[in-house]
Design a protein around this motif. Structure first.
Motif, PDB file in Angstrom:
ATOM      1  N   TYR A 282       4.261  18.815  21.704  1.00  0.00           N
ATOM      2  CA  TYR A 282       5.668  18.774  21.288  1.00  0.00           C
ATOM      3  C   TYR A 282       5.942  19.425  19.944  1.00  0.00           C
ATOM      4  CZ  TYR A 282       5.765  15.221  24.954  1.00  0.00           C
ATOM      5  OH  TYR A 282       5.640  14.560  26.137  1.00  0.00           O
ATOM      6  N   GLY A 283       4.923  19.878  19.241  1.00  0.00           N
ATOM      7  CA  GLY A 283       5.133  20.380  17.894  1.00  0.00           C
ATOM      8  C   GLY A 283       5.087  19.253  16.883  1.00  0.00           C
ATOM      9  N   GLY A 284       5.093  19.609  15.607  1.00  0.00           N
ATOM     10  CA  GLY A 284       4.996  18.620  14.542  1.00  0.00           C
ATOM     11  C   GLY A 284       6.344  18.069  14.114  1.00  0.00           C
ATOM     12  N   MET A 285       6.396  17.488  12.938  1.00  0.00           N
ATOM     13  CA  MET A 285       7.615  16.827  12.460  1.00  0.00           C
ATOM     14  C   MET A 285       8.802  17.762  12.315  1.00  0.00           C
ATOM     15  SD  MET A 285       7.618  13.603  12.415  1.00  0.00           S
ATOM     16  CE  MET A 285       9.194  13.479  11.569  1.00  0.00           C
ATOM     17  N   PRO A 286       8.648  19.018  11.862  1.00  0.00           N
ATOM     18  CA  PRO A 286       9.828  19.886  11.821  1.00  0.00           C
ATOM     19  C   PRO A 286      10.448  20.085  13.203  1.00  0.00           C
ATOM     20  CG  PRO A 286       8.084  20.793  10.452  1.00  0.00           C
ATOM     21  CD  PRO A 286       7.479  19.658  11.217  1.00  0.00           C
ATOM     22  N   ALA A 287       9.597  20.212  14.233  1.00  0.00           N
ATOM     23  CA  ALA A 287      10.110  20.335  15.598  1.00  0.00           C
ATOM     24  C   ALA A 287      10.849  19.061  16.007  1.00  0.00           C
ATOM     25  CB  ALA A 287       8.967  20.617  16.564  1.00  0.00           C
ATOM     26  N   ARG A 288      10.266  17.930  15.666  1.00  0.00           N
ATOM     27  CA  ARG A 288      10.888  16.642  16.000  1.00  0.00           C
ATOM     28  C   ARG A 288      12.240  16.497  15.319  1.00  0.00           C
ATOM     29  NH1 ARG A 288       9.117  11.956  18.174  1.00  0.00           N
ATOM     30  NH2 ARG A 288       9.923   9.966  17.410  1.00  0.00           N
ATOM     31  N   LEU A 289      12.318  16.932  14.062  1.00  0.00           N
ATOM     32  CA  LEU A 289      13.565  16.811  13.312  1.00  0.00           C
ATOM     33  C   LEU A 289      14.659  17.683  13.925  1.00  0.00           C
ATOM     34  CD1 LEU A 289      14.725  15.353  10.867  1.00  0.00           C
ATOM     35  CD2 LEU A 289      13.993  17.272   9.442  1.00  0.00           C
ATOM     36  N   VAL A 290      14.314  18.920  14.281  1.00  0.00           N
ATOM     37  CA  VAL A 290      15.302  19.816  14.894  1.00  0.00           C
ATOM     38  C   VAL A 290      15.758  19.258  16.245  1.00  0.00           C
ATOM     39  CG1 VAL A 290      15.644  22.116  15.870  1.00  0.00           C
ATOM     40  CG2 VAL A 290      14.479  21.860  13.681  1.00  0.00           C
ATOM     41  N   THR A 291      14.826  18.729  17.018  1.00  0.00           N
ATOM     42  CA  THR A 291      15.180  18.161  18.319  1.00  0.00           C
ATOM     43  C   THR A 291      16.084  16.945  18.146  1.00  0.00           C
ATOM     44  OG1 THR A 291      13.021  18.872  19.139  1.00  0.00           O
ATOM     45  CG2 THR A 291      14.226  17.325  20.500  1.00  0.00           C
ATOM     46  N   TRP A 292      15.777  16.137  17.155  1.00  0.00           N
ATOM     47  CA  TRP A 292      16.585  14.939  16.884  1.00  0.00           C
ATOM     48  C   TRP A 292      18.006  15.327  16.482  1.00  0.00           C
ATOM     49  CZ3 TRP A 292      18.003  12.870  11.851  1.00  0.00           C
ATOM     50  CH2 TRP A 292      18.506  11.573  11.890  1.00  0.00           C
ATOM     51  N   ILE A 293      18.143  16.335  15.663  1.00  0.00           N
ATOM     52  CA  ILE A 293      19.479  16.801  15.273  1.00  0.00           C
ATOM     53  C   ILE A 293      20.238  17.281  16.505  1.00  0.00           C
ATOM     54  CG2 ILE A 293      20.739  18.563  13.981  1.00  0.00           C
ATOM     55  CD1 ILE A 293      18.376  18.480  11.940  1.00  0.00           C
ATOM     56  N   GLY A 294      19.546  18.027  17.361  1.00  0.00           N
ATOM     57  CA  GLY A 294      20.194  18.511  18.578  1.00  0.00           C
ATOM     58  C   GLY A 294      20.718  17.377  19.436  1.00  0.00           C
ATOM     59  N   ALA A 295      19.966  16.298  19.532  1.00  0.00           N
ATOM     60  CA  ALA A 295      20.412  15.157  20.332  1.00  0.00           C
ATOM     61  C   ALA A 295      21.696  14.553  19.769  1.00  0.00           C
ATOM     62  CB  ALA A 295      19.311  14.102  20.398  1.00  0.00           C
ATOM     63  N   HIS A 296      21.882  14.633  18.456  1.00  0.00           N
ATOM     64  CA  HIS A 296      23.111  14.107  17.852  1.00  0.00           C
ATOM     65  C   HIS A 296      24.329  14.966  18.197  1.00  0.00           C
ATOM     66  CE1 HIS A 296      20.542  11.439  15.523  1.00  0.00           C
ATOM     67  NE2 HIS A 296      21.618  10.825  15.098  1.00  0.00           N
ATOM     68  N   LEU A 297      24.097  16.211  18.553  1.00  0.00           N
ATOM     69  CA  LEU A 297      25.214  17.063  18.944  1.00  0.00           C
ATOM     70  C   LEU A 297      25.697  16.750  20.348  1.00  0.00           C
ATOM     71  CD1 LEU A 297      23.905  20.369  17.380  1.00  0.00           C
ATOM     72  CD2 LEU A 297      26.041  19.220  16.766  1.00  0.00           C
ATOM     73  N   GLU A 298      24.855  16.094  21.130  1.00  0.00           N
ATOM     74  CA  GLU A 298      25.188  15.623  22.467  1.00  0.00           C
ATOM     75  C   GLU A 298      25.927  16.693  23.274  1.00  0.00           C
ATOM     76  OE1 GLU A 298      27.165  11.867  22.165  1.00  0.00           O
ATOM     77  OE2 GLU A 298      25.386  10.842  21.405  1.00  0.00           O
ATOM     78  N   ASP A 299      27.216  16.465  23.569  1.00  0.00           N
ATOM     79  CA  ASP A 299      27.952  17.378  24.435  1.00  0.00           C
ATOM     80  C   ASP A 299      28.716  18.460  23.669  1.00  0.00           C
ATOM     81  OD1 ASP A 299      27.004  15.916  26.501  1.00  0.00           O
ATOM     82  OD2 ASP A 299      28.848  14.803  26.873  1.00  0.00           O
ATOM     83  N   GLU A 300      28.387  18.646  22.408  1.00  0.00           N
ATOM     84  CA  GLU A 300      28.988  19.757  21.655  1.00  0.00           C
ATOM     85  C   GLU A 300      28.209  21.023  22.004  1.00  0.00           C
ATOM     86  OE1 GLU A 300      30.157  19.087  17.509  1.00  0.00           O
ATOM     87  OE2 GLU A 300      29.444  17.026  17.741  1.00  0.00           O
ATOM     88  N   VAL A 301      28.486  21.557  23.175  1.00  0.00           N
ATOM     89  CA  VAL A 301      27.650  22.625  23.741  1.00  0.00           C
ATOM     90  C   VAL A 301      27.622  23.877  22.863  1.00  0.00           C
ATOM     91  CG1 VAL A 301      27.284  24.092  25.755  1.00  0.00           C
ATOM     92  CG2 VAL A 301      27.967  21.701  26.050  1.00  0.00           C
TER      93      VAL A 301
END
Length: 710
Positions: A282-301
């Motif tokens: 899955y990659g390290g913490m920077p990857a996790r952080l970017v993925t987590w931010i993306g999840a907060h955008l939810e349906d803001e496509v």
């Protein structure tokens, strides 16, 4: 609440000689005072009477494996959520006492607080009827002790205490003010960030007496010199004010994320650590952080698409991995970003980071041949020698993904690779067709071998020698999978009839019967064996296989030899004990030969089980040729799809309707809604999200086209 990678993020137990380290503080005996005065046997947890709870609480306090005891208690009183049991309310004061005791190890205290926090969150989310009446009073009594832990000497405990208060919506004013007041004295960066995020989540429940000041506080933090604080505040403010979309501040979010310190975020419970053994996947913490931010955008496509593009070419390999994983999640949910993200993924298939290559290649393979996917196999051919493993628990590689992508395109360049795979110790792609996959995030799991090879029917001549050898010498699971493949290839599989006949009566019995039936008249040499087994069922078959054989054997005999008596026997067997989940398919296939069961099929159109209704409707149409009744039953399964109510049975209904013919005018709007929606319609995640969406759209388009051409 913590993310799915670790139920105990940020907690690091400190053991001494196998036992928790102890410090001076409130004696454990005091914490558990009154434990035996409670009538635990009259209380309930997820597994029934709660008489075992006192022993678990004592094991947490003074056992050899306190963390194990916390986990076991969590399974009892929290289980999988959905309710707050009476045992949870009774255990709460003891749990908060143990969490507050300096005599308990910090890691154990944090684990306890994790359970307490999830119970509080469940009390906020669950149906009021599923919450024990004792819980509100127990929580009110526990809250002061939890608030006091915000100043605990141990940072691990403080972080967990902040996180545990995330579900305290009923006390939003009190908790919000306490977290804000604590900030000037809090010297742990992770606890400070967690507090900001929790304030953002609680703000929606705050009253007018507290909310304006809280929002102003968050806005001030959005301009803080510290990038980590800015990032947390931007996310918290978007959570607090739904009208303030996170995407509106995306440039600031991206800038803060680029400057953020990943090692700080690994201790923030909302984000959680990335264990070392998962980094290669899955990659390290920077990857996790970017993925987590993306999840907060939810349906803001559009904003989430921009986030993927912003980090897709980042100098940091981990951030690129996060961008690709975000793109995978986004594309499996929405269709519109494909034009911008497919080129990014194609570029990342040659990324220096293995996880980026794996996700990019996988998504492109899942989309291959579709209206918004690759139609050129070059990107896959370039990865046929890529050894990067998809996950630590199996041997599948990016090369396996690439071969699958080529197979989906019918590209012959995958054939030598797959032939070699078929001859290897394992088939490389698994042997079970998984009926459903869920969970958080896009997964790079691969289809079963028979699903990968199905599109290569035109290359059966090259692959059959290896398949036949595996049928002779492979394991039972190999034989079932490859017999399933031969069924999918149909008449092209006829050279393998000599290998299929010996599988009759074995663990691969049903798969072999189905394959021989699909081959049809070319499997004539199997007819005597099938007839013998029909009249004298082989011994040793599992019960389910024996019952299914009652339909499967005469059906196969009819398919191969045209035996009308065998076809008529299928309907009798279907109502005489054959498993109903498969019997109606055999009845449908024999069609008019099953006309004696028409009346019984009609009565099933009102059955309470949706699968029974749908299968019976299809069988009724095939037996009678009359769409009335059957069509109405099937169309009732289509309307909920437009509301996003996705169930596998609704895809089956759409398949059957496409077979019946033109759609009546009242259902046209639903079919057009399915086609016009930007959402991908799917039940399952991963590659199935693309396959299911494509199939449903093709069926809807076919139904409308049939109507226009009718």
């Amino acid at each position: 609440m913590p993310s799915w990678f670790s139920s105990r993020p940020g907690t690091v137990p400190c053991f001494q000689n196998g036992r928790p380290g102890t410090r001076k503080g409130t004696p454990i005996t005091t914490v558990l005072h009154g434990l035996d005065a409670i009538g635990w046997d009259a209380l309930r947890h997820a597994y029934g009477a709660a008489g075992d709870v006192p022993a678990l609480l004592r094991a947490i306090a003074d056992g050899d494996d306190p963390l194990g005891a916390v986990d076991e208690l969590d399974v009892k009183i929290y289980h999988q959520g959905g309710a707050v049991f009476s045992a949870a309310a009774a255990a709460l004061p003891f749990l908060t006492g143990l969490a507050a005791s300096a005599e308990t190890d910090a890691g154990v205290r944090a684990a306890i607080l994790d359970t307490v926090g999830r119970l509080a969150d469940e009390a906020r989310l669950a149906d009021a009827r599923a919450i024990a009446r004792e819980w509100p009073a127990a929580w009110d009594a526990a809250l002061p002790r939890l608030l006091a832990l915000l100043a605990d000497p141990d940072a691990v405990v403080r972080r967990a205490a902040v996180s545990a208060l995330d579900g305290a919506a009923a006390d939003a004013d009190t908790v919000t003010m306490a977290l804000r007041a604590r900030r000037p004295d809090e010297d742990d960066p992770a606890a400070r960030l967690e507090a900001v995020l929790v304030v953002g989540g609680l703000a929606k429940a705050a009253t007018a007496a507290v909310l304006p000041e809280t929002l102003a506080w968050l806005r001030d933090l959005c301009g803080d010199p510290d990038p980590d604080t800015r990032l947390a505040a931007l996310l918290a403010l978007a959570e607090a004010v739904p009208a303030q979309r996170l995407g509106d501040d995306l440039d600031a979010v991206v800038a803060a994320a680029r400057q953020a310190e990943p090692d700080v975020w690994r201790d923030v419970p909302h984000v959680g650590d990335m264990p070392d053994d998962l980094v290669a996947t899955y990659g390290g913490m920077p990857a996790r952080l970017v993925t987590w931010i993306g999840a907060h955008l939810e349906d803001e496509v559009p904003a989430r698409t921009r986030l993927c593009l912003a980090f897709g070419g980042d100098r940091d390999a981990d951030r690129r991995i996060g961008a690709v994983r975000n793109a995978a999640d986004l594309l499996s949910a929405w269709r519109s970003p494909a034009g911008r993200l497919v080129p990014l993924l194609a570029e990342r298939t040659a990324d220096g980071g293995g996880p980026a290559r794996a996700y990019a290649t996988h998504v492109l393979a899942a989309m291959a041949g579709g209206p918004d996917g690759a139609r050129d196999g070059e990107v896959f051919a370039a990865r046929l020698d890529d050894p990067h493993r998809l996950a630590r628990h199996n041997e599948q590689t990016v090369a396996d993904v690439a071969a699958w992508g080529l197979a989906r395109l019918g590209d012959a360049r995958c054939v030598p690779y797959l032939a070699e795979r078929l001859a290897a110790p394992n088939l490389g792609y698994g042997t079970a067709v998984v009926g459903g996959t869920g969970g958080a995030g896009y997964s790079t799991w691969l289809p079963a071998a028979q699903q990968v090879l199905e599109p290569l029917r035109d290359h059966a001549g090259v692959l059959l020698p290896v398949v036949r050898e595996r049928l002779r010498n492979g394991t039972a699971s190999d034989q079932r999978a490859l017999a399933d493949l031969l069924e999918r290839w149909g008449s092209a599989s006829s050279p393998a009839v000599p290998e299929l006949i010996p599988l009759l009566g074995t663990q691969a019995h049903i798969a072999a019967v189905n394959a021989l039936a699909a081959i049809g008249p070319a499997a004539a040499e199997a007819a005597p064996v099938l007839e013998e087994m029909w009249h004298r069922p082989p011994e040793g078959l599992p019960e389910w296989s024996r019952r299914q054989s009652a339909c499967a054997l005469p059906w196969a005999l009819w398919k191969i030899a045209g035996d009308a008596a065998a076809a008529r026997a299928v309907a009798d067997a279907a109502f005489a004990g054959a498993p109903r989940d498969v019997a109606w398919g055999y009845v449908a296939d024999v069609g008019g030969h099953a006309d004696t069961c028409t009346g019984r099929l009609r009565t099933l159109l009102d059955h309470r089980d949706d699968w029974t209704r749908v299968r019976a409707a299809h069988a009724l149409f095939r037996v009678t040729g009359d769409p009335s009744g059957a069509s109405e039953t099937l169309y009732h399964e289509i309307y909920p799809i437009t509301r996003g109510e996705y169930l596998p049975v609704r895809w089956a209904a759409a398949r059957h309707l496409a077979e019946i013919g033109p759609a009546p005018e009242p259902v046209h709007w639903a079919l057009r809604d399915i086609l016009d929606s930007d959402r991908r319609h799917h039940v399952n995640t991963g590659w199935q999200a693309f396959a299911e969406d494509r199939e449903l759209r093709d069926l809807a388009a076919r139904l409308l086209a049939d109507t226009e051409n009718h």
